[in-house]
Write a protein that holds these residues in place. Structure first.
Motif, PDB file in Angstrom:
ATOM      1  N   GLN A 167       0.847  -1.190   0.000  1.00 29.48           N
ATOM      2  CA  GLN A 167       0.000   0.000   0.000  1.00 29.48           C
ATOM      3  C   GLN A 167       0.884   1.242   0.000  1.00 29.48           C
ATOM      4  N   GLU A 168       0.918   1.938  -1.131  1.00 35.25           N
ATOM      5  CA  GLU A 168       1.877   3.017  -1.297  1.00 35.25           C
ATOM      6  C   GLU A 168       1.704   4.137  -0.273  1.00 35.25           C
ATOM      7  N   ALA A 169       0.491   4.332   0.243  1.00 34.61           N
ATOM      8  CA  ALA A 169       0.246   5.433   1.175  1.00 34.61           C
ATOM      9  C   ALA A 169       0.391   5.016   2.631  1.00 34.61           C
ATOM     10  N   SER A 170       0.648   3.744   2.883  1.00 36.15           N
ATOM     11  CA  SER A 170       0.743   3.301   4.270  1.00 36.15           C
ATOM     12  C   SER A 170       2.022   3.843   4.904  1.00 36.15           C
ATOM     13  N   PRO A 171       1.998   4.112   6.215  1.00 39.90           N
ATOM     14  CA  PRO A 171       3.224   4.573   6.890  1.00 39.90           C
ATOM     15  C   PRO A 171       4.366   3.587   6.732  1.00 39.90           C
ATOM     16  N   GLN A 172       4.049   2.300   6.694  1.00 38.35           N
ATOM     17  CA  GLN A 172       5.101   1.286   6.586  1.00 38.35           C
ATOM     18  C   GLN A 172       5.775   1.345   5.206  1.00 38.35           C
ATOM     19  N   ARG A 173       4.969   1.495   4.141  1.00 43.70           N
ATOM     20  CA  ARG A 173       5.548   1.590   2.798  1.00 43.70           C
ATOM     21  C   ARG A 173       6.373   2.876   2.654  1.00 43.70           C
ATOM     22  N   ARG A 174       5.859   3.956   3.196  1.00 50.29           N
ATOM     23  CA  ARG A 174       6.585   5.222   3.108  1.00 50.29           C
ATOM     24  C   ARG A 174       7.919   5.137   3.857  1.00 50.29           C
ATOM     25  N   ALA A 175       7.888   4.452   4.998  1.00 45.95           N
ATOM     26  CA  ALA A 175       9.131   4.287   5.755  1.00 45.95           C
ATOM     27  C   ALA A 175      10.130   3.426   4.982  1.00 45.95           C
ATOM     28  N   LEU A 176       9.635   2.348   4.382  1.00 39.83           N
ATOM     29  CA  LEU A 176      10.514   1.479   3.597  1.00 39.83           C
ATOM     30  C   LEU A 176      11.109   2.236   2.417  1.00 39.83           C
ATOM     31  N   ASP A 177      10.277   2.983   1.694  1.00 38.86           N
ATOM     32  CA  ASP A 177      10.774   3.750   0.553  1.00 38.86           C
ATOM     33  C   ASP A 177      11.857   4.729   0.979  1.00 38.86           C
ATOM     34  N   TRP A 178      11.629   5.390   2.119  1.00 46.08           N
ATOM     35  CA  TRP A 178      12.606   6.387   2.569  1.00 46.08           C
ATOM     36  C   TRP A 178      13.927   5.716   2.939  1.00 46.08           C
ATOM     37  N   ILE A 179      13.852   4.606   3.657  1.00 45.61           N
ATOM     38  CA  ILE A 179      15.075   3.910   4.070  1.00 45.61           C
ATOM     39  C   ILE A 179      15.851   3.421   2.853  1.00 45.61           C
ATOM     40  N   ALA A 180      15.148   2.827   1.888  1.00 40.59           N
ATOM     41  CA  ALA A 180      15.818   2.186   0.753  1.00 40.59           C
ATOM     42  C   ALA A 180      16.193   3.144  -0.361  1.00 40.59           C
ATOM     43  N   LEU A 181      15.462   4.281  -0.490  1.00 43.09           N
ATOM     44  CA  LEU A 181      15.641   5.122  -1.666  1.00 43.09           C
ATOM     45  C   LEU A 181      16.023   6.563  -1.372  1.00 43.09           C
ATOM     46  N   SER A 182      15.660   7.082  -0.193  1.00 39.84           N
ATOM     47  CA  SER A 182      15.844   8.514   0.052  1.00 39.84           C
ATOM     48  C   SER A 182      16.735   8.831   1.242  1.00 39.84           C
ATOM     49  N   ASP A 183      17.025   7.877   2.052  1.00 42.85           N
ATOM     50  CA  ASP A 183      17.774   8.120   3.285  1.00 42.85           C
ATOM     51  C   ASP A 183      19.176   8.620   2.955  1.00 42.85           C
ATOM     52  N   PRO A 184      19.538   9.825   3.384  1.00 44.06           N
ATOM     53  CA  PRO A 184      20.903  10.322   3.121  1.00 44.06           C
ATOM     54  C   PRO A 184      21.979   9.437   3.737  1.00 44.06           C
ATOM     55  N   ARG A 185      21.610   8.657   4.727  1.00 48.11           N
ATOM     56  CA  ARG A 185      22.599   7.794   5.382  1.00 48.11           C
ATOM     57  C   ARG A 185      22.948   6.585   4.516  1.00 48.11           C
ATOM     58  N   ASN A 186      21.991   6.152   3.679  1.00 49.32           N
ATOM     59  CA  ASN A 186      22.255   5.139   2.653  1.00 49.32           C
ATOM     60  C   ASN A 186      22.908   3.883   3.237  1.00 49.32           C
ATOM     61  N   LEU A 187      22.275   3.321   4.247  1.00 55.64           N
ATOM     62  CA  LEU A 187      22.835   2.144   4.909  1.00 55.64           C
ATOM     63  C   LEU A 187      22.836   0.934   3.983  1.00 55.64           C
ATOM     64  N   ASN A 188      23.840   0.086   4.149  1.00 56.22           N
ATOM     65  CA  ASN A 188      23.935  -1.134   3.362  1.00 56.22           C
ATOM     66  C   ASN A 188      22.869  -2.139   3.783  1.00 56.22           C
ATOM     67  N   PRO A 189      22.402  -2.944   2.864  1.00 54.14           N
ATOM     68  CA  PRO A 189      21.560  -4.075   3.272  1.00 54.14           C
ATOM     69  C   PRO A 189      22.322  -4.935   4.279  1.00 54.14           C
ATOM     70  N   GLY A 190      21.643  -5.332   5.315  1.00 54.49           N
ATOM     71  CA  GLY A 190      22.280  -6.116   6.349  1.00 54.49           C
ATOM     72  C   GLY A 190      22.884  -5.288   7.460  1.00 54.49           C
ATOM     73  N   ASP A 191      22.892  -3.947   7.325  1.00 53.29           N
ATOM     74  CA  ASP A 191      23.413  -3.101   8.396  1.00 53.29           C
ATOM     75  C   ASP A 191      22.548  -3.309   9.652  1.00 53.29           C
ATOM     76  N   PRO A 192      23.156  -3.487  10.807  1.00 48.41           N
ATOM     77  CA  PRO A 192      22.379  -3.789  12.021  1.00 48.41           C
ATOM     78  C   PRO A 192      21.478  -2.646  12.474  1.00 48.41           C
ATOM     79  N   HIS A 193      21.624  -1.446  11.865  1.00 47.22           N
ATOM     80  CA  HIS A 193      20.811  -0.312  12.286  1.00 47.22           C
ATOM     81  C   HIS A 193      19.588  -0.094  11.393  1.00 47.22           C
TER      82      HIS A 193
END
Length: 638
Positions: A167-193
């Motif tokens: 669900q593109e408008a759900s808080p969970q989808r928005r959070a996932l999109d931000w972490i994977a696509l927009s987060d300036p921190r750009n953490l690697n997959p598998g990062d413990p944080h």
């Protein structure tokens, strides 16, 4: 106005008398309906797909030209800066002072109550560097993060996020999109944080973070532990985990995220005075480290989930001022470390479960203004640690157990008003050694009272109004100087005011109104020179008004209600000595003469209500400044 309405003004000031006695730039989300839907009638290609197709097209051209090119593909770094501030966890909230609430419920002042502006965060030591970036495409990276978050949340709290991620408008989808696509921190997959950062961002979107009063540096490239209102600790190897969320009175709306229980090391959750709606998520019971929770002053609805019984570490739980319904679950008895349990101003029904007897550390239960019913909850009597019990404004019935006086040796504050209790309270109840506040008003108690009501060595406030007590007012024994408030109005007392009333030397509020008292006002009352509010209205008192009213012995009065009696004679000039008076009522009596003009001067300063028998062509009282004349139904004192 008829009835007993002046009691409200007597109640609202109790706290004054008993001082002994809670912007970032707009963030865009690449994976949205606008970026992956059809465009101009063609097949829509999102940014990830376009990147992949462009890469394939270039490779095809090279291959078709028959040019053999050896090349080295440099691994793109998806890592992030490791610069993090130090963090210390220094809050000690395991001890607290007893706090007396006002007569009317107010926000609590619990342990380590946060200020209205979220405080500065604290930080743990620098974490270990992120693991090397993986040789993945953006699409693969997105899927790896999504699957990792999905699996870990399901393992922790048995909540499947798969449908919400669609669900593109759900808080969970928005959070996932931000972490994977927009987060300036750009953490690697598998990062413990990644999971902790996802949970924080999901909370942000679930509570409409874009509209918070103060967003601080949320959704910045800083560690989530540096975001306003969040605190973490290092659990080893530089790995940080959320331990506190403090965002009280910060304009939060929306609802709590369904996966909030995945914050497995969260210890403090302070979200009071916001506008969070919806029900408490079932995963809330998975917060096994939670010791302090404030959800009061929101718009929560639904019942208390039985899963809350798993919160074995919880010390303080504040759920007041919401719309919570249903019954109190029996599982509450498993919260054996609970010390302070507040859920007033909700709509909970039924009885208090017997399992509450397991809460051997409980010092306060605040259950006022719900729909609780049944007899007095005897299970509470086994909790000897109780210091404050508020069961007022419910629908409890029956008599009070005599064992109260021996079951609660630490009790300081007992509020049972506005129920349907009947019979006669045990005399020992008034004599409990530590009891300071006792509210039994607005019930159906019916009996003759004895002087034991004054014998509590610590009693400061005793309210018995709106019952059916009868007989003479009991005489005040010697050596009683503790009572500050004594309210016995709207009962069936008769006879005269006992002259021993002068032994209440600390009394500031005395209410004997709406009874059947006769005789004069005893001169001994003048010795109560700390009196601030005196209500003798609606009785059958007679004789002249005492000349000591307004002299030094009574010049602290702010409220003097004498209306609806049988007083005669004239209005004494000494009444002008009431320089602090705010309401003065002498109407519906047999008084004659003139209200002194000097009293009228107080209307421009303190005096707000002045009522006398000044109505008609030939009034009994001549008054040039009265705010009410005769038996005016609009006047509060009638």
């Amino acid at each position: 106005m008829s009835g007993y309405s002046h009691i409200s003004s007597l109640q609202d000031d109790d706290e004054d008398i008993l001082n002994e006695h809670h912007s970032l730039p707009t963030v865009t989300h690449p994976v949205t309906s606008s970026s992956i839907s059809n465009n101009s009638g063609g097949v829509g290609i999102g940014p990830i797909s376009k990147a992949v197709c462009g890469f394939c097209f270039v490779m095809a051209l090279i291959a078709s030209a028959g040019v053999g090119i050896g090349f080295f593909v440099k691994r793109q770094s998806w890592g992030s800066s490791n610069n993090r501030d130090d963090q210390t966890v220094d809050d000690d909230w395991s001890s607290f002072e007893y706090d007396y609430p006002t007569r009317n419920p107010r926000p609590l002042d619990p342990v380590d109550t946060p200020s209205n502006s979220p405080g500065s965060p604290t930080f743990a030591p620098n974490p270990a560097p992120s693991s090397p970036s993986l040789p993945t495409t953006p699409t693969q990276r997105y899927e790896i993060i999504k699957n990792d978050v999905t699996e870990r949340v399901k393992t922790l709290v048995n909540v499947d996020l798969s449908a919400l991620f669609l669900q593109e408008a759900s808080p969970q989808r928005r959070a996932l999109d931000w972490i994977a696509l927009s987060d300036p921190r750009n953490l690697n997959p598998g990062d413990p944080h990644i999971l902790e950062r996802y949970l924080a961002v999901s909370f942000y979107y679930s509570t409409h973070g874009e509209g918070w009063t103060n967003r601080g540096d949320w959704l910045s490239g800083a560690s989530a532990c540096a975001w306003m209102g969040l605190s973490c600790r290092d659990v080893g190897g530089g790995v940080l985990r959320l331990t506190e969320i403090k965002l009280q009175n910060n304009g939060l709306k929306g609802s709590l995220p369904v996966e909030i229980g995945a914050m497995e090391l969260l210890e403090k959750l302070v979200l009071g005075q916001n506008d969070i709606r919806g029900s408490i998520p079932l995963s809330f019971g998975s917060l096994g480290s939670l010791s302090h929770a404030e959800l009061w002053g929101n718009g929560l609805i639904g019942g208390l989930p039985t899963e809350m019984g798993k919160l074995a570490s919880l010390n303080s739980l504040y759920l007041d001022d919401n719309g919570i319904t249903g019954t109190i679950p029996t599982e509450i008895g498993a919260m054996t470390n609970l010390k302070d349990f507040s859920f007033y101003n909700n709509a909970l029904e039924g009885t208090i479960p017997a399992e509450i007897a397991n809460l051997k550390s409980l010092w306060r239960i605040w259950a006022a203004n719900n729909k609780l019913s049944g007899p007095f909850p005897n299970s509470l009597l086994t909790v000897s640690s109780l210091e404050a019990v508020y069961l007022d404004q419910n629908d409890f019935t029956g008599t009070l157990p005599a064992s109260i006086q021996t079951s609660w040796p630490m009790l300081k504050d007992l509020r049972l008003n506005d129920n349907r209790f009947s019979g006669c309270p045990s005399t020992g109840l008034y004599r409990m050694p530590r009891l300071q506040t006792l509210y039994l008003d607005s019930n159906q108690f019916e009996c003759v009272l004895t002087s034991d009501i004054y014998r509590g060595p610590s009693m400061r406030a005793l309210e018995l109004f709106n019952n059916k007590f009868y007989g003479n007012l009991p005489p005040v024994p010697d050596n009683n100087s503790n009572l500050i408030i004594l309210a016995m109005g709207n009962n069936k007392f008769n006879g005269q005011i006992p002259p021993t009333i002068n032994k209440l030397r600390e009394i500031k509020k005395l209410d004997l109104s709406h009874n059947f008292l006769t005789g004069p006002i005893p001169n001994q009352l003048s010795q109560c020179n700390k009196m601030e509010k005196l209500s003798l209205n609606n009785n059958a008192l007679q004789g002249n008004l005492p000349t000591w009213i307004g002299t030094n012995s009574m010049n602290q009065l702010s409220s003097l209600l004498l209306n609806n009696n049988r007083f005669s004679g004239t209005v004494p000039d000494q009444i002008t000595g009431l320089t602090k008076v705010e309401e003065l009522t002498i109407n519906v009596n047999s008084l004659r003469g003139t209200v002194p003009d000097k009293l009228c001067q107080y209307l421009s300063t303190t005096l707000k209500v002045l009522a006398a028998d000044c109505d008609g062509v030939n009034p009994q009282i001549h008054c040039s400044c009265c705010t009410s004349c005769g038996n005016d139904p609009a006047f509060i004192g009638n």
